[in-house]
Design a protein around this motif. Sequence first.
Motif, PDB file in Angstrom:
ATOM      1  N   VAL A  60      11.726 -33.427   4.981  1.00 22.19           N
ATOM      2  CA  VAL A  60      10.548 -32.741   5.531  1.00 22.19           C
ATOM      3  C   VAL A  60      10.532 -31.267   5.131  1.00 22.19           C
ATOM      4  O   VAL A  60       9.502 -30.736   4.688  1.00 22.19           O
ATOM      5  CB  VAL A  60      10.504 -32.883   7.068  1.00 22.19           C
ATOM      6  CG1 VAL A  60       9.392 -32.009   7.648  1.00 22.19           C
ATOM      7  CG2 VAL A  60      10.269 -34.337   7.467  1.00 22.19           C
ATOM      8  N   THR A  89       3.196 -35.818   3.413  1.00 21.91           N
ATOM      9  CA  THR A  89       3.961 -34.788   4.124  1.00 21.91           C
ATOM     10  C   THR A  89       3.878 -33.461   3.386  1.00 21.91           C
ATOM     11  O   THR A  89       3.697 -32.400   3.992  1.00 21.91           O
ATOM     12  CB  THR A  89       5.432 -35.213   4.260  1.00 21.91           C
ATOM     13  OG1 THR A  89       5.503 -36.414   5.017  1.00 21.91           O
ATOM     14  CG2 THR A  89       6.253 -34.137   4.968  1.00 21.91           C
ATOM     15  N   GLU A 147       5.086 -35.289  11.426  1.00 19.58           N
ATOM     16  CA  GLU A 147       5.796 -35.667  10.192  1.00 19.58           C
ATOM     17  C   GLU A 147       7.277 -35.907  10.450  1.00 19.58           C
ATOM     18  O   GLU A 147       7.883 -36.786   9.842  1.00 19.58           O
ATOM     19  CB  GLU A 147       5.602 -34.590   9.123  1.00 19.58           C
ATOM     20  CG  GLU A 147       4.183 -34.491   8.600  1.00 19.58           C
ATOM     21  CD  GLU A 147       3.641 -35.830   8.143  1.00 19.58           C
ATOM     22  OE1 GLU A 147       4.268 -36.468   7.274  1.00 19.58           O
ATOM     23  OE2 GLU A 147       2.587 -36.251   8.663  1.00 19.58           O
ATOM     24  N   ARG A 175       9.089 -39.441   9.772  1.00 16.95           N
ATOM     25  CA  ARG A 175      10.260 -39.586   8.918  1.00 16.95           C
ATOM     26  C   ARG A 175      11.424 -40.233   9.664  1.00 16.95           C
ATOM     27  O   ARG A 175      12.211 -40.991   9.078  1.00 16.95           O
ATOM     28  CB  ARG A 175      10.659 -38.212   8.365  1.00 16.95           C
ATOM     29  CG  ARG A 175      11.561 -38.262   7.140  1.00 16.95           C
ATOM     30  CD  ARG A 175      10.971 -39.104   6.013  1.00 16.95           C
ATOM     31  NE  ARG A 175       9.593 -38.805   5.696  1.00 16.95           N
ATOM     32  CZ  ARG A 175       9.206 -37.796   4.918  1.00 16.95           C
ATOM     33  NH1 ARG A 175      10.108 -36.994   4.377  1.00 16.95           N
ATOM     34  NH2 ARG A 175       7.926 -37.601   4.652  1.00 16.95           N
TER      35      ARG A 175
END
Length: 364
Positions: free
Chosen positions: A76, A219, A341, A345
């Motif tokens: 991320v 992302t 996000e 993930r």
Amino acid sequence: MALRQSSPSQERQGICRTRNVPFAQFSEDRFLEKHKKSRHYPVHGIADHEWRYKKMWWLRSPMVGNMEFSLVLFTVLSQMAVGVVVFLLFTRLTRKEEAVTADFTTLTQQVVFISLALIIVGGLASLAHLGQIARAYRALFLNLSSWMGKEALFLGLFSLSLVVYAGRLMRGGSPNVGLEFVAAVTGILGILSSSLVYAVLNSVPSWNNVFSILFFILTFVLTGASLFGTIIAYKLSSGQDGVKSLAQNYMKSFAALLMPVLIAAMLVTFGYIFYLGSRGPEATSSMNSMLGNFFFWLRVIVGFLGPIFLIAALKKLIKSGETAKAASYVYGVFILLLAGEVLGRILFFSSSVMHTIGGNGTPY
């Protein structure tokens, strides 16, 4: 005395003749024997396999259905670092009049330093995924024919370009489009390589598809655009009138871009769920794991519906000319998108289920 060898039929069934147990259990037994005298030996009431993954946390692998938060942070943060540089370059090329101002130079410095900090923190987090951190330097010598080797190469070049750019800016140099372009290209190639590390794994059906690539790209776009908008909004709310025109134009583009991307991301997510349901028992198990996970529905609310509502309100404020008030909505969009996000993930890694052989849970 020599150990008895397993017969071919036993090997096909995954049975170790020495102990007459599945190979996976044999390996686990040897692991436990090795650590019997360790202070980490399993406590009463905890199953051996549970103890291994709860106490010996540094040995966990995300490829057997266990999520490692280090990989969540690395993927991320690295994608957000690349995204914010890409949107800096895009804004410079499309808003040439504002790009030559002193305020935009300050904005460039902030973006470069923030991006460099993100990739450093993400890189340090990724070290926790390694079995032996002292040998992390070997990642620089990975086979470049593998996607993991390409990931290390391109993200390394991205980081190096940021270090050079940051040094140039610290010495009073002017912004350089060439360095931004190199950073953007190597960063994007690094993100694609990262996604393909998982997308080519035939043993994990929930990763072995185009959705892995789409999730990483989404992302990068969502976090990069929202972080860049947050930096501009902060400069505007702190009274820097030099960025007022830029802020007004970027917020319009920000709202116009993120709304359809968010809707597309939500459709991709639910399309992924339906796709898993048609891909065999392991993929179906991943689908059930996701739908039964509270994080999935929290991600839908926090990462999709919340930002969509705020962006709709942001559009109304921009139309009415209340740009300063709209800045606080940009902050909210960034926080919700980043949280969404991260949750997405976590689900990506924790819901993976591998193919097995012999029905005994031994992965290949």
